[in-house]
Design an enzyme around this catalytic site. Sequence first.
Site, short mmCIF file in Angstrom:
data_model
loop_
_atom_site.label_atom_id
_atom_site.label_comp_id
_atom_site.label_asym_id
_atom_site.label_seq_id
_atom_site.Cartn_x
_atom_site.Cartn_y
_atom_site.Cartn_z
N VAL A 154 0.83 -1.21 0.00
CA VAL A 154 0.00 0.00 0.00
C VAL A 154 0.86 1.25 0.00
O VAL A 154 0.35 2.36 0.20
CB VAL A 154 -0.95 0.00 1.22
CG1 VAL A 154 -1.95 -1.14 1.12
CG2 VAL A 154 -0.18 -0.08 2.54
N ASP A 155 2.18 1.10 -0.24
CA ASP A 155 3.11 2.22 -0.10
C ASP A 155 3.29 3.06 -1.35
O ASP A 155 3.88 4.14 -1.31
CB ASP A 155 4.48 1.73 0.39
CG ASP A 155 5.05 0.59 -0.45
OD1 ASP A 155 4.85 0.59 -1.68
OD2 ASP A 155 5.71 -0.30 0.13
N HIS A 170 -4.54 -4.60 -2.25
CA HIS A 170 -5.04 -4.25 -0.92
C HIS A 170 -5.18 -2.74 -0.73
O HIS A 170 -5.24 -2.25 0.40
CB HIS A 170 -4.11 -4.83 0.15
CG HIS A 170 -4.04 -6.32 0.11
ND1 HIS A 170 -2.96 -7.04 0.59
CD2 HIS A 170 -4.92 -7.24 -0.37
CE1 HIS A 170 -3.18 -8.33 0.41
NE2 HIS A 170 -4.36 -8.48 -0.18
N CYS A 255 -16.49 13.66 7.67
CA CYS A 255 -16.32 13.95 6.24
C CYS A 255 -16.60 15.43 5.94
O CYS A 255 -17.60 15.99 6.39
CB CYS A 255 -17.24 13.06 5.44
SG CYS A 255 -17.21 13.37 3.65
N GLY A 296 8.88 -11.31 -3.13
CA GLY A 296 8.81 -10.70 -1.81
C GLY A 296 7.52 -10.93 -1.05
O GLY A 296 7.03 -10.03 -0.39
N LEU A 323 12.90 -14.38 0.16
CA LEU A 323 13.79 -14.82 1.22
C LEU A 323 12.98 -15.64 2.22
O LEU A 323 12.11 -15.10 2.90
CB LEU A 323 14.45 -13.62 1.91
CG LEU A 323 15.58 -12.94 1.13
CD1 LEU A 323 16.01 -11.66 1.83
CD2 LEU A 323 16.76 -13.89 0.96
N SER A 340 15.79 -9.73 -3.52
CA SER A 340 15.25 -9.36 -4.83
C SER A 340 16.04 -8.24 -5.49
O SER A 340 16.19 -8.22 -6.72
CB SER A 340 13.78 -8.95 -4.69
OG SER A 340 13.62 -7.86 -3.79
#
Length: 372
Positions: A154-155, A170, A255, A296, A323, A340
């Site tokens: 989500v980054d 996600h 909101c 990953g 890994l 990676s």
Amino acid sequence: MKLRISLRSVSKALSTAASDATARIPLTTASKELASFLRDGASNITVLTGAGVSTDSAIPDYRGENGTYTLNPDYKPVFFQAFVALDEARHRYWARSFLGFPPIMTTEPNPTHYALAALQSPLSSLPAGPMQDTMDNQQPPRSGFIRNFITQNVDGLHQKAGAKNVTELHGTLHRVKCMSCGHEEDRSDFQQVLADLNPEWDDLLQSQSASRLYSRMNADGDVELKSPEQQQQQHQQISSKDKVLDYRTFQYPTCSCCGSGHYKPSVVFFGENIPVATKESTTQAILESNGLLVIGTSLATFSAFRLVKLAKDTGVPIAIVNLGQSRGDALANLRYDENSSLLLKAVAQELGLGDIPGVIKRKKRVMNVVGS
């Protein structure tokens, strides 16, 4: 489709993977094999990534050596049902996210992200290199090797590195959405709203050195905060004058559009349904691919594992780079227990794509924060 994962069953699931799946082979051999896998994909490879691709950007993963669940087996994320129903859960989440979002916002892509973006780019747009220098300028640009990305992260680092056609399985931390009317806002703008509502927390965030209480940043963009009681105990031990903060005092807005709804980050929480359109588009990407490259991820979440299983069931070749063991090891045609960034830089060299930018940052990022 709900994001399904049994936290207690993860270790059991991974332990059933093929015992020889993590046997290492020389990097030069692995890079040649993976380069051939990409060539055979005829510019139609789908890449599925997880938290492990961002660890070299100093964002911790979940189940690696320094993962959230590895170091803290009792860690409990905020579940969707609790966030929707409980005011206290929303106070807790936004307090954690307020402190954890700034590092995510400023984090830079690492060589894995840049290598994957380069592997997707048309060869005519790449920096000068062995393959590019020998191309006939009269011929049309050759397509890259990767067609689609599906990421559990989500980054937003794949997009920051230049990747296209990225489906965020996600969701993303970079937007918030009203659960009542659907109004969306940029997360950076929302961060300022939270800062204005919580000046004491903002002072702490800006000062950084105001506290000796270090909290861990997680891959989902929050931090692990200590309870007021833990803070008070540590303050007594070190004679700290820092103010004890309780997440229940953290304020969040309704909101700005409908005036009554509550904002939620545009991420799929545990227990929440993955959007139907996302499920359908990722399924279609697998069915139309000539190969699936998984990087990953332990594939502990079913939303990701189902895509690997779909590839296996429909005869799409699978390569996994991770890994440690993954849930899909027994389904893979190729399996590499390798960092990676190192492997993909070698693959890029093998394919004549030139040097790959990006820096590996292995040091865990910590923040001087308090809360609960």
